[in-house]
Design an enzyme around this catalytic site. Structure first.
Site, PDB file in Angstrom:
ATOM      1  N   THR A  13       0.619  -1.219   0.140  1.00 32.93           N
ATOM      2  CA  THR A  13      -0.159   0.007   0.271  1.00 32.93           C
ATOM      3  C   THR A  13       1.168   1.154  -0.036  1.00 32.93           C
ATOM      4  O   THR A  13       0.684   2.424  -0.425  1.00 32.93           O
ATOM      5  CB  THR A  13      -1.051  -0.102   1.430  1.00 32.93           C
ATOM      6  N   ASN A  40      -3.368  -2.345   9.907  1.00 32.28           N
ATOM      7  CA  ASN A  40      -4.507  -1.565   9.447  1.00 32.28           C
ATOM      8  C   ASN A  40      -4.935  -0.740   8.861  1.00 32.28           C
ATOM      9  O   ASN A  40      -5.857  -1.315   8.070  1.00 32.28           O
ATOM     10  CB  ASN A  40      -3.795  -0.220   9.802  1.00 32.28           C
ATOM     11  N   SER A  41      -4.459  -1.769   7.421  1.00 29.91           N
ATOM     12  CA  SER A  41      -4.482  -2.612   6.020  1.00 29.91           C
ATOM     13  C   SER A  41      -5.333  -4.231   5.815  1.00 29.91           C
ATOM     14  O   SER A  41      -5.541  -4.308   4.920  1.00 29.91           O
ATOM     15  CB  SER A  41      -3.687  -2.006   4.960  1.00 29.91           C
ATOM     16  N   CYS A 158      18.270   5.187  -2.027  1.00 33.81           N
ATOM     17  CA  CYS A 158      17.619   4.679  -3.217  1.00 33.81           C
ATOM     18  C   CYS A 158      18.708   6.633  -3.465  1.00 33.81           C
ATOM     19  O   CYS A 158      18.069   7.140  -4.930  1.00 33.81           O
ATOM     20  CB  CYS A 158      16.651   5.713  -2.957  1.00 33.81           C
ATOM     21  N   GLN A 186      16.846  15.549  -2.983  1.00 28.93           N
ATOM     22  CA  GLN A 186      16.132  14.723  -3.211  1.00 28.93           C
ATOM     23  C   GLN A 186      15.533  14.675  -2.947  1.00 28.93           C
ATOM     24  O   GLN A 186      14.344  15.633  -2.381  1.00 28.93           O
ATOM     25  CB  GLN A 186      16.765  13.068  -2.203  1.00 28.93           C
ATOM     26  N   GLY A 190      10.612   9.777  -1.590  1.00 27.27           N
ATOM     27  CA  GLY A 190      11.947   9.371  -1.507  1.00 27.27           C
ATOM     28  C   GLY A 190      11.157   8.914   0.571  1.00 27.27           C
ATOM     29  O   GLY A 190      12.081   8.096   1.408  1.00 27.27           O
ATOM     30  N   LYS A 215      24.160   6.478   4.765  1.00 24.39           N
ATOM     31  CA  LYS A 215      24.287   5.514   3.701  1.00 24.39           C
ATOM     32  C   LYS A 215      25.487   5.697   2.206  1.00 24.39           C
ATOM     33  O   LYS A 215      25.590   4.890   1.982  1.00 24.39           O
ATOM     34  CB  LYS A 215      23.302   5.213   3.820  1.00 24.39           C
ATOM     35  N   HIS A 253      15.541  11.790  -8.312  1.00 26.32           N
ATOM     36  CA  HIS A 253      16.899  12.354  -6.773  1.00 26.32           C
ATOM     37  C   HIS A 253      17.916  13.069  -8.107  1.00 26.32           C
ATOM     38  O   HIS A 253      18.368  11.909  -8.945  1.00 26.32           O
ATOM     39  CB  HIS A 253      17.678  10.847  -5.877  1.00 26.32           C
TER      40      HIS A 253
HETATM   41  N1  NAP Z   1       9.697   5.532  -1.102  1.00 29.27           N
HETATM   42  C1  NAP Z   1      11.976   5.423  -1.766  1.00 29.27           C
HETATM   43  O1  NAP Z   1      12.040   6.775  -2.945  1.00 29.27           O
HETATM   44  C2  NAP Z   1      11.951   5.176  -1.305  1.00 29.27           C
HETATM   45  C3  NAP Z   1      13.846   4.057  -1.268  1.00 29.27           C
HETATM   46  C4  NAP Z   1      14.143   3.011  -1.373  1.00 29.27           C
HETATM   47  C5  NAP Z   1      14.072   2.386  -0.231  1.00 29.27           C
HETATM   48  N2  NAP Z   1      12.945   2.962   0.096  1.00 29.27           N
HETATM   49  C6  NAP Z   1      12.692   1.963   1.517  1.00 29.27           C
HETATM   50  O2  NAP Z   1      11.286   1.060   1.252  1.00 29.27           O
HETATM   51  C7  NAP Z   1       9.982   0.822   2.615  1.00 29.27           C
HETATM   52  C8  NAP Z   1       9.055   1.301   2.104  1.00 29.27           C
HETATM   53  O3  NAP Z   1       8.707   2.797   1.960  1.00 29.27           O
HETATM   54  P1  NAP Z   1       7.827   3.400   1.228  1.00 29.27           P
HETATM   55  O4  NAP Z   1       8.303   4.607   0.874  1.00 29.27           O
HETATM   56  O5  NAP Z   1       6.401   3.120   0.398  1.00 29.27           O
HETATM   57  O6  NAP Z   1       7.320   3.490   2.811  1.00 29.27           O
HETATM   58  P2  NAP Z   1       5.695   4.115   3.280  1.00 29.27           P
HETATM   59  O7  NAP Z   1       5.032   4.836   1.477  1.00 29.27           O
HETATM   60  O8  NAP Z   1       5.090   4.911   4.424  1.00 29.27           O
HETATM   61  O9  NAP Z   1       4.347   2.798   3.186  1.00 29.27           O
HETATM   62  C9  NAP Z   1       4.733   1.763   4.004  1.00 29.27           C
HETATM   63  C10 NAP Z   1       4.473   0.870   3.920  1.00 29.27           C
HETATM   64  O10 NAP Z   1       4.964  -0.483   5.409  1.00 29.27           O
HETATM   65  C11 NAP Z   1       3.587  -0.913   5.533  1.00 29.27           C
HETATM   66  N3  NAP Z   1       3.760  -0.891   6.771  1.00 29.27           N
HETATM   67  C12 NAP Z   1       4.422  -0.017   8.116  1.00 29.27           C
HETATM   68  N4  NAP Z   1       4.124  -0.470   9.283  1.00 29.27           N
HETATM   69  C13 NAP Z   1       3.524  -2.239   8.931  1.00 29.27           C
HETATM   70  C14 NAP Z   1       3.647  -2.835  10.167  1.00 29.27           C
HETATM   71  N5  NAP Z   1       3.591  -2.826  11.753  1.00 29.27           N
HETATM   72  N6  NAP Z   1       3.810  -3.908   9.698  1.00 29.27           N
HETATM   73  C15 NAP Z   1       3.259  -4.363   8.275  1.00 29.27           C
HETATM   74  N7  NAP Z   1       3.042  -3.234   7.481  1.00 29.27           N
HETATM   75  C16 NAP Z   1       3.458  -2.170   7.839  1.00 29.27           C
HETATM   76  C17 NAP Z   1       3.047   0.206   5.076  1.00 29.27           C
HETATM   77  O11 NAP Z   1       1.122  -0.236   5.375  1.00 29.27           O
HETATM   78  P3  NAP Z   1       0.044   0.351   5.515  1.00 29.27           P
HETATM   79  O12 NAP Z   1      -0.369   1.753   4.285  1.00 29.27           O
HETATM   80  O13 NAP Z   1      -1.180  -0.710   5.840  1.00 29.27           O
HETATM   81  O14 NAP Z   1       0.595   1.512   7.024  1.00 29.27           O
HETATM   82  C18 NAP Z   1       2.789   0.502   4.184  1.00 29.27           C
HETATM   83  O15 NAP Z   1       2.316  -0.832   3.214  1.00 29.27           O
HETATM   84  C19 NAP Z   1      11.051   1.810   3.728  1.00 29.27           C
HETATM   85  O16 NAP Z   1      11.759   0.885   3.921  1.00 29.27           O
HETATM   86  C20 NAP Z   1      11.788   2.738   2.813  1.00 29.27           C
HETATM   87  O17 NAP Z   1      12.910   2.925   4.066  1.00 29.27           O
HETATM   88  C21 NAP Z   1      12.076   3.498   0.244  1.00 29.27           C
END
Ligand code: NAP
Length: 362
Positions: A13, A40-41, A158, A186, A190, A215, A253
């Protein structure tokens, strides 16, 4: 591939999870059959779980709208449903370390976006054009943990893709780079959704992203490293100093880099020729998500720009420009990549394609 491989997405999600679904909707090798997120989802249809927070340009792909989201924390739910699990959950690092190991122990091939396992010395940090041979450490993982089919691979932070591939192309051509100063600009995506508050962003730049500079300075050494005796031994030849800033751009980025060569220094035209001619194993193997060319050098003085260049190569290509002499080091250039595609979901999909061709996913 005769039959598509069944895959799941943990964190489906979120910002990265949504990109997975967009990129995998018509993938020739993979079929997404399992979606999981937070409690939650869990239990909701995907379209209801992301109501009001679907951020992709197109609509939710039809096949995912009515899939019921599961709780990513309950590993047993996924058993028998799929073999490959993309992980993009946002939880505390300790929980992710344990959860991803549990999925791998239960026989899943886990390809993760999270930073939790990036410093685990038998977990490869993959940029498929640079270190495809690091996947061979999977044999050591399986031996050490007694996994028959499970494995764990991650992608790097990233912020680094836009300069790692340009640096590697020059290294492969025989040049030694020993110093780099990089300033990143960035994008908001992200930070996940909803990211920083709008009032902090409009008419502003945030000169701090927690953990990002560390990092950016440390991860390249592991990616350039060598597999020895079941561990990845980092190559610290390049000393990096990073300044990471959050700017009000949705995706893409930018990295402004100054590099110093030890010994022989290439001419400007040669660098551009090396970049334009570079290809990695994903291009040679014609993997479905491999961009061709992987690196685009723009001659215009005002490129690359996020709006114009982030979607190059379906978001998987690196766009480079503004190569010029540096008054302190040898050269300066600007690199750009799409952070939630090449820097996240797309980079992991490319890694998974490589895992298939190397025979680790059958
Ligand atoms: N955004 C980027 O450009 C990017 C790039 C590289 C790496 N990352 C990494 O990728 C990961 C996801 O990033 P994002 O940007 O997609 O974050 P995000 O938009 O905040 O999404 C977080 C996801 O994790 C789920 N989640 C939260 N708490 C949880 C729990 N307790 N148990 C299971 N699932 C849970 C959320 O579900 P709900 O919707 O149900 O809350 C949602 O699906 C992170 O580790 C981040 O550091 C991100």
């Amino acid at each position: 591939m005769e039959k598509k491989l069944k895959v799941g997405v943990l964190g489906a999600t979120g910002m990265v999870g949504q990109n997975y679904l967009r990129l995998l909707a018509n993938h020739p090798w993979f079929e997404v059959v399992y979606l999981a997120a937070s409690p939650n989802s869990a239990g909701k249809k995907y379209k209801d779980a992301v109501a009001g927070r679907w951020h992709m340009k197109g609509d939710i792909p039809e096949q995912f709208k009515n899939l019921v989201v599961q709780d990513a924390g309950i590993v047993s739910k996924a058993i028998g449903k799929c073999q490959l699990m993309f992980s993009a959950v946002e939880m505390d690092k300790k929980s992710i370390l344990a959860l991803e190991l549990e999925y791998a122990a239960k026989g899943f091939a886990v390809v993760s976006n999270n930073s939790a396992h990036r410093s685990t010395d038998d977990v490869p940090v993959m940029v498929p054009e640079i270190n495809p041979e690091h996947l061979d450490i999977i044999l050591d993982q399986r031996k050490k943990y007694g996994w028959r089919k499970g494995l764990l691979a991650v992608k790097p932070n990233c912020s680094i893709q836009s300069y790692m591939i340009p640096l590697f192309a020059l290294m492969k051509a025989g040049y030694v780079i020993d110093k780099m100063i990089v300033t990143t600009l960035q994008a908001l995506s992200g930070a996940g959704y909803p990211g920083p508050a709008a009032i902090d962003l409009v008419d502003n730049v945030l000169p701090y992203i927690s953990g990002e500079e560390e990092k950016s300075e440390v991860e390249p050494a592991k990616i350039f490293g060598k597999v020895r005796n079941g561990k990845i031994v980092p190559d610290n030849t390049i000393k990096i100093s990073a300044h990471c800033n959050r700017v009000a751009v949705t995706d893409g980025h930018i990295a402004c880099c100054s590099i110093h060569f030890k010994g022989k220094k290439p001419k400007e035209e040669e660098i551009i020729k090396i970049w334009r001619g570079f290809e990695g194993l994903p291009q040679k193997l014609k993997l479905p998500s491999a961009p061709v060319p992987v690196m685009i050098y723009r001659d215009e003085i005002d490129r690359p720009q996020p709006q114009k260049d982030r979607d190059a190569g379906n978001g998987q290509a690196i766009t480079v420009g503004r190569l010029r002499k540096c008054n302190v080091f040898d050269y300066r250039f600007v690199g750009l990549h799409h952070n939630t595609v090449r820097g996240a979901a797309g980079g992991s999909i490319l890694t998974a394609e490589l895992l298939v061709t190397k025979g680790y996913l059958k």
